[in-house]
Every structure is written in C-alpha cells, then in structure tokens.
Enzyme design. Structure first.
Site, PDB file in Angstrom:
ATOM      1  N   CYS A 153       0.823  -1.206   0.000  1.00  0.00           N
ATOM      2  CA  CYS A 153       0.000   0.000   0.000  1.00  0.00           C
ATOM      3  C   CYS A 153       0.857   1.256   0.000  1.00  0.00           C
ATOM      4  CB  CYS A 153      -0.984  -0.007   1.161  1.00  0.00           C
ATOM      5  SG  CYS A 153      -0.308  -0.372   2.762  1.00  0.00           S
ATOM      6  N   VAL A 157       0.190   4.313  -2.443  1.00  0.00           N
ATOM      7  CA  VAL A 157      -0.249   5.637  -1.988  1.00  0.00           C
ATOM      8  C   VAL A 157       0.629   6.727  -2.605  1.00  0.00           C
ATOM      9  CG1 VAL A 157      -0.476   7.166   0.009  1.00  0.00           C
ATOM     10  CG2 VAL A 157      -1.312   4.823   0.143  1.00  0.00           C
TER      11      VAL A 157
END
Lengths: 519, 500
Positions: A153, A157
């Site tokens: 992640c 991001v």
C-alpha cells in the site's frame, strides 16, 4: 517448585501449579485494576444476546477478526508458482516479513520473497532507486529466472509506476533487457489476497502473451488441444494441484497448470534447501496462449484473469472450489466436453466410492446445521457439499465476498430443501459470526484456525478447513478437490461429529448406554 | 570439516574472514561494500563486535527484518491486554500479526481482555482518497459500544496513515475528551519509518511517555499502598509465560512486582510504574527509552537483567538485590539455593547430551546475546550470532559480556548470507525465527525458534531453563536428523567402490 528435571512441565501444566496460580491471582487483585467478576459475567452474557447482535451488525467502520488478508499475500502465493521465480514486493520491507511468516506458518515450508525496502526517503522521493538497486541485488544473489513484482500500500499511496520503474531499471542495467520482470499493482486497500492473486497472475500471463511490456511483438495464438488450469488462492494447493494433475493424466488431457506452487510448498528434507522447486515453466506460460480453454477452480480468484484470457480467443470456465460429488461431476464433464476425452472408468469408480461413503455415513450428517466462513469460492464449494450431504449450511460468511457472491450463494440455498433457512453474509467478519453463533446456534463450524476462538466462546465445534491453518499440521497435503478430495472432507467432518458424540457420552455411570463402540 | 571443531582461535578467525569474503562475492560491488560493514569476526578486547548496525536494509536482499508497526503493535503495545489496539489502515498488517506472538495473558478475551483479537479500520480506496480520521472516530465509537470494559485504546498507524497526512492525534484527543478522559493513544508507527521494528519500539515508548505518563496527575489516587520493595518488570513479553517464570523469582526474593510490561500487562500497571523503586529491564533494546525517561523524570533507577540459564539468573538476581537492603539480598541467595537442586538435576541430565555442540543464532534485539549464557550452562558454544535490529550499544554489550574471541558476527543478515554461513560452519543447531526455520531444517540442521520458542516455553527463569534444556536436547538429538539423507546416498555400494 512445580518444575522438575525428570518430567519437564511445559506451559500447559506449569502455570496451573498452586504457586503460579497464587501469583496470578495476586497480580490481578492488586495491580491490574480488574473489573468486578460479576460485571465481566454480565457483559459476557450481554454479548450473547440479540440486542448485542443488533449493535454488532450495525457496525459501519470497525472490523473485528476479519477472514481476509491483503493483496500482496496473494501475489506472492501466485508468483512462487512459476519456475525459478522470485517474488519482489515493491514497498516497505515489514510487509514481506509478514507474508513470508504467514505462508510458512501454514505450509511449514520456507517462503522466499524479497522487498525493495522502502523507507522515509522513498516515501518522499519515490521508490525508483530502491527498484533499481533491488532488482540488481535480487538478480545477482538469488539467480532467478524471473522476478515477479507486486506492490504494497505504501508504494501505491505515493503512486510509484511499476512499468516505468522496471523499464528504467533495465536501462540502468539492473537486470538484462530480455529478463522477465512481470508486474502487478496490488494495493492492500483494495480487495483482499484473492484480488492480489488475480492481479499477479494476470500480470504474469499478460507479460508473456502481450509482448513483454512492448519489448517484443505480442504472441499470435495458434490453437492446440491443451487445457490451462488455474487453482486460485488455496490452502490445499499441494494436495489439490497434484490431484488435478492425476485427473488430467487419467483422462489423457494435455495441460498446463498456471501458477503451479505445489512443489515449492512441499519440498523434501534431504539435506538441501530448494529455494525454487517445480513451478510452471516460462515456456509453458507463454505457450498457454495456444490452449483450447482455461479452467479456473475459483471464480472470485480470477475475475480479471479469465476475461483477459477469453479476450485472446480461449474458452474459459470458472468453478467455485468444487467439493463433493456434483461439483466434481461438473468439473469432469466440463473437461470431457471441452476436450472430447471420455471420463475414465477409474474416476467413475472413485465417484461410486465417494457416493458409497456418503451413503454409509449420511445418517450422522443429515439435518445437522453448519456455519462456514472463508474465501468466497471455498464457502460456495463447502456449502454445496453440505447440501449434498443433507445438512444445512445455515450461516455462510465471507469477509471478502461481495454482493454477486451473496446472490449466488442464496441461489444455491434456494436450489435445495436443505437450504431453506440458510443465509450468506458478504463483507462480515468473525465477530459478526460470533453473534450469529450465539443467537442462531448451529451444530458445527467450518473455517480456518482463527475459528478456535469462536469454538471456545460459543461452544460450536470447529472443523478446520480453509487458510490459514496454523495449529494443525499437514492438512494442506491432502486434496479437497475431486472425488478423493471429497472423501477427505467427508472424513474430516465425520471425525469431528464422532468426537463430539463420544465427548458427550463418555460420562461413566451417566451416559454409558450411548458410549458405543460402533458408530 | 566444520569450523566448530577447529581448535585454534587464529584458524577460526581466518576461516570466518574467508567465509565473509566468500559471501560478499555474489553481490554487485556497491552492495558488497555496504554489506561488508555488517559482517565481522569478533576480536576479544574490542569495545564492540566490529559491525555497523541499525542502518537501512539493502533493497532486493532477503532481510529478516520487520517494520515499525511490528515493533509497536506486535511487541510493545499489542500485549497490553486490557486495551484495544486498532490496526489503523488496510487489513493486512493486523491480520499477519494476529496471534502470531505468544504473549500469554489471563483474561476473558473479547470482554475485559483483547490480546488475541484483530481490530482494524480495514482501509478501502475511499479512505486513502478522503482520509481516515472520520472513520477512526467512528471506529472508536463502535469499540465503546461493543466493548464497554476496555480500559483504553491505541491507534497503531500503518503505512498509509502518515502518507495521507491523517491527524490521529486530534481524533484521539477529541475522543478521549468525549469519553471522560479515557486513555486513547495515537502511535505513529507507520511501517516505512526507520530501518526495522526497532524504531517502532522507540515510538511506542514515546507514546507511553506522552499519552500515559503525562496524563497521570500528581493527585491521582494510587491503587495500592507502596512498599520499599516495589519493582516493575519492563520488556518481558511473556512469550510462553516467560514473564511469569521471572516474576515468581522476584517475588520469592521478597520484592513486589507492581507492574509487568508488556506481556500480561494492563493499563493500570503502566500507570503504576512511575511509583516503582526500581525498574528491571529484560529487553533492553525495546524498552530502554522509557526506562531512561523514568530515571530522568521520576528518578527511578533501572537495571538490566538476564534470566536465561542458571549462571545469568544468579548473577542477575544478585544485581537486582544490590539495589535493596539485606532482606532482599538474603532473599536472592535463598532463591538461588532453593533452585540449585533443580538446576543441578537439569544440567546433570542434559549437559552430557549437549556438551560441545555448536550454535548459531540470529534473533531480534536481545536474545543474540542473552541466551549465550544458557547455552554455555549446557556446555554448548555459540559460534555465530547477530541481531535483526540491534544497535551499536547492543553489540557493545555483546562484546563485553557474551561472545568469545573469533565468533562470527552478522548484522541484519540476508537470507543468502545466513544459508552460506550455516552450510559452511555446520552448527549443531540454529536458533532464529519462523522464516528461517524450514530453510535450515531442509538442510538437515536442527532448529529452534528463538523469538517464540516454537510453541513451547517459558524459557526464562529457573522453571524455564528446564524447558530450554529439554528443547535443545529434543531438537539436536531428535532421531529424524539421522534420516535426512537416504541410506543409498550415504554408503556407496561395495561394487562401485571397487570399480573406482
């Protein structure tokens, strides 16, 4: 002093000694600011009520004990299914430590995977340098034939672009230009581990079929008679894939298993550590484009992969983790229909044996209520088998199941008289399941190791089927697919039923009459 | 021939150095240069082990390290049993750390204790885009509704939290106010921070300081009558019950343990700690920060101790007692004497089976040195060791008190290096973690997990040493290791011999 050298006591017994019990009681009484036992009891009882269930189901943002993991785990699981392939996770390194531990705890096998070890500076400036150095190091140290890249992640991001990064890395000489580095973006905040499996598998197939990120011309399909097979994210991959290979071989079907990780999660102890073992060869992966059809054993693990394959001209078929007679019948008949090969006598006999076993034992299962949780396809396969056994899959819960899955489950329930009061729960977690088990009790619970907390709290006996199973050994070596797999699942369920009957009848002088030697 | 059986220290050193050069050959030049700083051979008398530490791992190598989140949630905060620890962010981190450390506790799970549960805000794409603060506020409300007996809440940040700029401090403050000053602790332990789980320990310690200690008012009511013998156990996570088998000894020598961090710990115990007369620190790496803070702010002395194996236990009991009066000093001697027969019996039974066996270790931030004494009590020798996330002061302590001249030292060892080292040094047992376990067992090398004792334990204290000794014997002397090679591979058939 409870301990002694001649009979060393483990924690199981050591802390039950009076010295320790006294010590723990003092700690609690004096220092823990513990709640009044009556208050604890009151809340414990309240948490079993319909009122609590209502509050519990009204939750909108809190997730408690979910039965799902995140995308990159699935990506790693799929990637190790290819010949000498090193999974490379672009992002922070702690994630990889977790994936490796998680898979190793289930399979009791080493899990090899690297990360690009991104830290604060990469968070600010992007992870390109980590990719450049990382690919070079992995390539030199671990001599892979392919490096399959996925993301965490963190990388998602900050928006790192894998395609561009890999290209730049190749230009900088991290790995040779022709070296295979397929990739997939696998953000942990979208979907679950089955989504990651799907994305990584599609990424790898796409790499070989669609011109290796424009480095080569796309492959032209020249249809042949082979069948591609995809297992999906599956805790029984070792037993299941071997069983499926046996079936293909019995039927005389030429096949390619895509993402065949059955050997790498089952290496021998013989003095050698095999970092890579087995796996789909890169040549076979490329040639899989020519196959007649691709069969996926799990619809929800291949939601993007199958349409991609179909768009290249193949037939595609998806099953839902088939367990039992009818589901295996469907699987075999589909194989037969696609390939024109007959279903061999031996498999017919195996079918008869499974039916025989079910007939022999059905009296013990008929009418029993079950709760099931796990990945959407596994839930479907198990529920269908329970209906076939004349039992009721009363609560079927899948944290990573969606609305489509719910509809499909409800249609399955509607198709059987045993499904009358059964419900599917997509997007719910094991704390929801806890309320269900208290307010609408069932006889047995089927799920992974985390179900043991539910078993303890609600008294519902747990049959361990799913992923992860950490606290029982070697289940993954036995198939759950095919007629023989159905037999394994049947025996697992029956063993628990008989253990429960014995446990409930073993009181001397009270229930002797039912403590039978013949069941 | 294995290095362990080589007699002269000079020879051992030369071979170990050669081995280091050998593993470095495989790396690209830049990487080899960086890795070279982390590998060395210990020279007796040197102030540390001669390796660099606490530096970034190299991309693309198989590091064994975890992240700051693992250090905070997995180690420091997670085992505080009566608080609810939210894994704030996507589902994975909480899932993989769920129940995977055996921090034993007593409590009614789901009602007044929460140690083996996974609470997460399960971030979805929209939360990344719009931020997760509102979600967090609601998560806290829902916790309060469903778990009214929780004593407090912590927010364990996963990677995206820091990246998208969520203000978890503001949410925690507001919610604390709304819930009558309830302890709600935001922890900025995003996984990308720092180079390993080590920074997570530090961040978690700072959160204890800022959000627990600073909240305690001077007029706060003490829940117990203080005594001159009040101590706190810091940095024992109760793996397999370790803190309990330690605590019992302290109580037997006359001390009173008013707090136990963090295995089987509670918020009340955290709050009581500044009232201790002495903080005794087991895992120096993970909890030295807060111990130093308490020394500065509250004037509480602290001392390190090591409860692995009878030699170190006795040494540590005396050291702890030295902070107190004769009553406690006598108590320490009494405890040592009391357990001597047990220790003698354990050693008499297991030492003959383990004498001369060699060990290679690779663990977190304490055990690469702390367990060496326990092995030596059994006649075993540690020939290689290194830290997953140790700092220079850990290596100093190792050099000063634990390792022998010539020991191979490897900081943040890569999978590749560790495999080669073990292959060449042929130790009788390797002690490391789950990721390494099966690699070495496949090679036919006995293995024990030294983060979690392979579902066994406790290993601390006198009761624990009996289990430690039994486990090492079981691992090394298991008959299965004689079967790793098929017999037809070991013994060439006579006819073939003759043909040669």
């Amino acid at each position: 002093m409870p301990q002694n050298a001649e009979n060393v006591l483990d924690h199981f017994e050591l802390f039950r000694g009076p010295e320790y019990q006294q010590m723990l009681a003092n700690k609690r009484a004096l220092f823990e600011n513990a709640h009044d036992p009556a208050e604890i009891e009151r809340i414990r009882e309240w948490a079993k009520t319909p009122e609590y269930r209502e509050k519990n189901f009204a939750r909108e943002e809190l997730t408690i004990n979910p039965a799902k993991a995140c995308q990159p785990l699935g990506a790693v699981f799929a990637s190790v299914g290819f010949e000498r392939t090193l999974p490379f996770v672009h992002g922070s390194q702690g994630c990889v430590a977790y994936y490796r531990s998680h898979l190793s705890r289930h399979f009791k096998e080493p899990t090899s995977c690297v990360s690009s070890s991104m830290t604060e500076d990469a968070a600010v400036f992007g992870g390109l340098n980590n990719m450049i150095d990382g690919l070079a190091n992995s390539y030199n140290m671990y001599k892979p034939k392919m490096i399959a890249v996925s993301t965490t992640c963190m990388a998602e991001v900050i928006g790192d672009d894998l395609n561009a990064f890999i290209k730049t890395s190749k230009e900088k000489g991290s790995v040779p230009a022709e070296f295979d580095v397929p990739f997939a973006h696998t953000p942990a905040f979208v979907g679950s581990h089955i989504t990651g499996y799907d994305n990584a598998l599609k990424g790898i197939i796409e790499h070989f079929w669609d011109g290796k990120a424009r480095a080569e011309p796309k492959l032209e399909r020249e249809p042949n008679e082979k069948i591609n097979f995809i297992g999906g994210f599956d805790g029984y991959t070792v037993g299941n894939i071997r069983e499926v290979k046996r079936i293909f071989e019995l039927m005389g079907i030429g096949y390619t298993i895509l993402a065949d990780n059955s050997d790498v999660f089952d290496t021998p102890t013989d003095g050698e550590f095999r970092m890579y073992d087995g796996g789909t060869t890169l040549e076979d992966t490329a040639n899989a484009i020519h196959a007649k059809a691709t069969i996926s054993m799990q619809q929800y693990c291949t939601e993007r992969t199958l349409p991609f394959i179909a768009s290249h001209g193949q037939q595609v078929v998806a099953f839902n983790h088939p367990v039992g007679v009818s589901a295996t019948d469907d699987f075999l008949m589909t194989l037969s229909r696609i390939t024109g090969k007959a279903i061999p006598k031996l498999l017919e006999r195996e079918r008869g044996r499974l039916v025989d076993a079910m007939a022999d034992s059905s009296a013990h299962i008929h009418g029993k209520k079950f709760a099931i949780y796990g990945d959407p396809d596994l839930c479907y396969g198990l529920a269908a088998f329970l209906l076939e056994l004349g039992s009721e899959p009363t609560h079927v819960l899948s944290t990573n199941g969606n609305k489509g899955w719910e509809d499909k489950m409800q249609a399955l329930f509607a198709s059987s008289q045993f499904g009358k009061d059964c419900h599917a729960y997509p997007g719910k977690d094991l704390w929801h399941m806890r309320s269900l088990l208290f307010t609408e009790p069932v006889d047995f619970l089927i799920g992974n190791t985390y179900g043991k907390y539910l078993e303890r709290d609600t008294g519902t006996p747990l049959i361990r089927i799913g992923f992860p199973v950490f606290d029982r050994h070697h289940h993954h070596r036995y198939p759950v697919w095919g007629y023989q797999g159905g037999m394994n699942v049947l025996v697992k369920i029956l063993d628990k039923i008989f253990e429960e009957i014995d446990r409930n009848t073993n009181v001397v002088g009270k229930t002797d009459y039912s403590f039978d030697i013949i069941r | 021939m294995s290095l362990a059986s080589t007699q002269s220290v000079a020879e051992i050193k030369a071979r170990n150095k050669e081995l280091i050069d050998e593993v470095l050959e495989v790396y690209p030049e830049k990487t080899a240069k960086r890795r070279a700083k982390h590998l060395n051979v210990h020279e007796a008398g040197k102030p540390d082990c001669g390796v660099k530490s606490n530096l970034k791992s190299i991309p693309g190598v198989m590091t064994i390290r975890g992240c700051a989140y693992a250090g905070s949630k997995g180690v420091v905060w997670g085992p505080i049993k009566d608080m609810i620890h939210i894994s704030h962010g996507p589902v994975g981190c909480g899932q993989y750390s769920w129940g995977s450390r055996r921090n034993y506790y007593v409590g009614t799970t789901g009602i007044d204790a929460f140690g083996t549960m996974q609470f997460t805000s399960d971030f979805q794409e929209k939360d990344i885009v719009f931020g997760g603060d509102k979600k967090l506020a609601k998560v806290i409300d829902e916790i309060e509704t469903l778990f009214p007996l929780n004593r407090g809440i912590t927010v364990q940040s996963e990677c995206p939290i820091g990246l998208i700029g969520d203000d978890i401090e503001a949410v925690s403050r507001a919610k604390s106010k709304e819930y009558d000053g309830k302890t709600i602790v935001p922890v900025r332990c995003e996984g990308f921070r720092g180079v390993s789980q080590s920074l997570g320990h530090h961040i978690a310690n700072d959160a204890v300081r800022d959000w627990v200690f600073d909240k305690i008012t001077s007029e706060a009511e003490l829940r117990f009558e203080p005594t001159p013998y009040d101590v706190a156990i810091i940095g024992d996570y109760n793996i397999g019950g370790d803190a309990w088998s330690s605590r019992i000894l302290l109580e037997e020598m006359g001390l009173r343990v008013i707090a136990q961090w963090s295995g089987d710990g509670s918020l009340a115990e955290l709050e009581a700690t500044p009232k201790a007369k002495l903080n005794i620190l087991h895992c120096y790496r993970s909890m030295n920060y807060i111990s130093r803070h308490m020394e500065e702010k509250f004037g509480i002395p602290w001392c390190e101790y090591n409860f692995f194996g009878p030699s170190k236990i006795a040494e540590s009991l005396r050291k702890i007692a030295s902070f107190f009066d004769d009553k406690i000093k006598d108590g320490a001697e009494r405890v040592i004497v009391k357990y001597k027969p047990l220790m003698d019996a354990v050693t008499a039974k297991y030492r003959p089976r383990l004498e001369g066996k060699s060990v290679m270790l690779f663990v977190g931030g304490l055990r690469p040195r702390h367990v060496i004494g326990a092995y030596e009590d059994l006649g075993m020798e540690v020939i290689g060791t290194g830290y997953e996330f140790g700092h220079n002061d850990d290596y100093q302590r190792t050099a000063r008190h634990y390792v022998k001249d010539g020991t191979l030292i490897y900081d943040d060892v890569t999978g590749y290096e560790f495999e080669r080292f073990v292959e060449k040094m042929q130790p009788d047992i390797v002690g490391s973690g789950i990721k390494e376990k099966y690699v070495f067992q496949k090679m036919g090398v006995p293995f024990r997990q030294m983060h979690s004792w392979d579902y066994s334990g406790p290993y601390h204290g006198y009761d624990g040493f009996a289990i430690f000794a039994r486990d090492m014997d079981m691992a090394i002397n298991s008959p299965i290791w004689k079967k790793t090679r098929a017999p037809w591979k070991d013994t060439p058939r006579p006819s073939l011999m003759a043909a040669e």
